[in-house]
Design an enzyme around this catalytic site. Structure first.
Site, PDB file in Angstrom:
ATOM      1  N   HIS A  77     -60.006 -77.730  14.278  1.00  0.00           N
ATOM      2  CA  HIS A  77     -59.987 -76.948  13.036  1.00  0.00           C
ATOM      3  C   HIS A  77     -59.886 -77.867  11.833  1.00  0.00           C
ATOM      4  O   HIS A  77     -59.336 -78.966  11.925  1.00  0.00           O
ATOM      5  CB  HIS A  77     -58.790 -75.992  13.017  1.00  0.00           C
ATOM      6  CG  HIS A  77     -58.808 -74.992  14.120  1.00  0.00           C
ATOM      7  ND1 HIS A  77     -57.658 -74.495  14.681  1.00  0.00           N
ATOM      8  CD2 HIS A  77     -59.826 -74.400  14.788  1.00  0.00           C
ATOM      9  CE1 HIS A  77     -57.954 -73.629  15.629  1.00  0.00           C
ATOM     10  NE2 HIS A  77     -59.272 -73.561  15.715  1.00  0.00           N
ATOM     11  N   LYS A 135     -52.674 -83.653   7.285  1.00  0.00           N
ATOM     12  CA  LYS A 135     -51.597 -83.066   8.085  1.00  0.00           C
ATOM     13  C   LYS A 135     -50.704 -84.166   8.645  1.00  0.00           C
ATOM     14  O   LYS A 135     -51.172 -85.265   8.943  1.00  0.00           O
ATOM     15  CB  LYS A 135     -52.175 -82.270   9.263  1.00  0.00           C
ATOM     16  CG  LYS A 135     -53.002 -81.079   8.858  1.00  0.00           C
ATOM     17  CD  LYS A 135     -53.609 -80.393  10.072  1.00  0.00           C
ATOM     18  CE  LYS A 135     -54.449 -79.194   9.663  1.00  0.00           C
ATOM     19  NZ  LYS A 135     -55.108 -78.580  10.825  1.00  0.00           N
ATOM     20  N   TYR A 179     -46.364 -78.777  11.917  1.00  0.00           N
ATOM     21  CA  TYR A 179     -47.103 -79.686  11.054  1.00  0.00           C
ATOM     22  C   TYR A 179     -46.991 -79.324   9.584  1.00  0.00           C
ATOM     23  O   TYR A 179     -46.830 -78.175   9.211  1.00  0.00           O
ATOM     24  CB  TYR A 179     -48.568 -79.819  11.465  1.00  0.00           C
ATOM     25  CG  TYR A 179     -49.386 -78.552  11.497  1.00  0.00           C
ATOM     26  CD1 TYR A 179     -50.297 -78.265  10.486  1.00  0.00           C
ATOM     27  CD2 TYR A 179     -49.287 -77.663  12.559  1.00  0.00           C
ATOM     28  CE1 TYR A 179     -51.079 -77.128  10.527  1.00  0.00           C
ATOM     29  CE2 TYR A 179     -50.064 -76.526  12.607  1.00  0.00           C
ATOM     30  CZ  TYR A 179     -50.956 -76.260  11.580  1.00  0.00           C
ATOM     31  OH  TYR A 179     -51.723 -75.118  11.627  1.00  0.00           O
ATOM     32  N   ASP A 219     -62.083 -69.429  18.774  1.00  0.00           N
ATOM     33  CA  ASP A 219     -62.407 -70.832  19.022  1.00  0.00           C
ATOM     34  C   ASP A 219     -63.609 -70.988  19.944  1.00  0.00           C
ATOM     35  O   ASP A 219     -64.325 -71.983  19.863  1.00  0.00           O
ATOM     36  CB  ASP A 219     -61.207 -71.573  19.592  1.00  0.00           C
ATOM     37  CG  ASP A 219     -60.179 -71.933  18.521  1.00  0.00           C
ATOM     38  OD1 ASP A 219     -60.435 -71.696  17.332  1.00  0.00           O
ATOM     39  OD2 ASP A 219     -59.114 -72.462  18.891  1.00  0.00           O
TER      40      ASP A 219
END
Length: 185
Positions: A62, A72, A132, A170
């Site tokens: 992603h 991130k 995250y 996904d």
């Protein structure tokens, strides 16, 4: 804190100093000044995300595009995952290459993933809690992704194919060749 750049420029593995004794352990999981000094640039995180997943879950590649691209800082709070970062910067010498590193509650490793990268992970333990930080806010219209089994990426998720659990969303992601890669980094 030990910071090591991976083969993908701008992507770093971070290993905190962990202090253990008979009571347990202590470590500083995040320090903005130390991280920014190690990265050689300022990153301001604005959003924290956390997920819980069962063994065999693959959260595919992603990313956010355009002005909503995100860097991130990822880590595992419980369990073990195989963390994957894919360089999606079309002008990069490592475009389309990836790293895969085991992150766990035991090793306390973290990965800094810069803007212009895709990110995913697979759960290797019975369960995992994944955490995250993001340096930009999520924007649904800017989300993008690459199918987890893209033969061009050749990612070994370390989960047998018949045990992989992946969302319907996904499963519909495009290959890297057909992905929408628009960056304002």
């Amino acid at each position: 804190m030990k910071v090591t750049e991976t083969k993908l420029k701008g992507c770093f593995v971070i290993e905190p100093a962990v202090f253990r004794d008979d009571r347990g352990y202590f470590f500083e999981s995040f320090n903005a000044k130390n991280l920014n000094d190690a990265l050689g640039k300022e990153v301001n995180f604005v959003q924290d995300n956390q997920s819980y997943s069962n063994r065999g879950v693959v959260r595919a590649i992603h990313y956010q595009t355009g002005k909503y691209a995100q860097a991130k800082l990822v880590r595992v709070l419980k369990g073990t995952v195989l963390d994957v970062a894919v360089d999606l910067r079309q002008d990069s010498l490592t475009f389309g290459q990836h790293i895969a590193i085991e992150l766990s509650a035991e090793n306390n490793k973290q990965v800094f993933i810069p803007r212009g990268f895709g990110h995913g992970f697979s759960v290797l333990s019975e369960t995992a809690e994944f955490f995250y930080k993001c340096d930009n806010f999520y924007n649904k219209a800017s989300e993008g992704g690459v199918i987890y089994n893209d033969p061009g990426l050749d990612i070994d998720w370390q989960i047998p194919l018949d045990e992989i659990k992946i969302s319907d969303k996904d499963l519909e992601l495009p290959s890297l060749e057909n992905a929408r890669l628009l960056w304002e980094i």
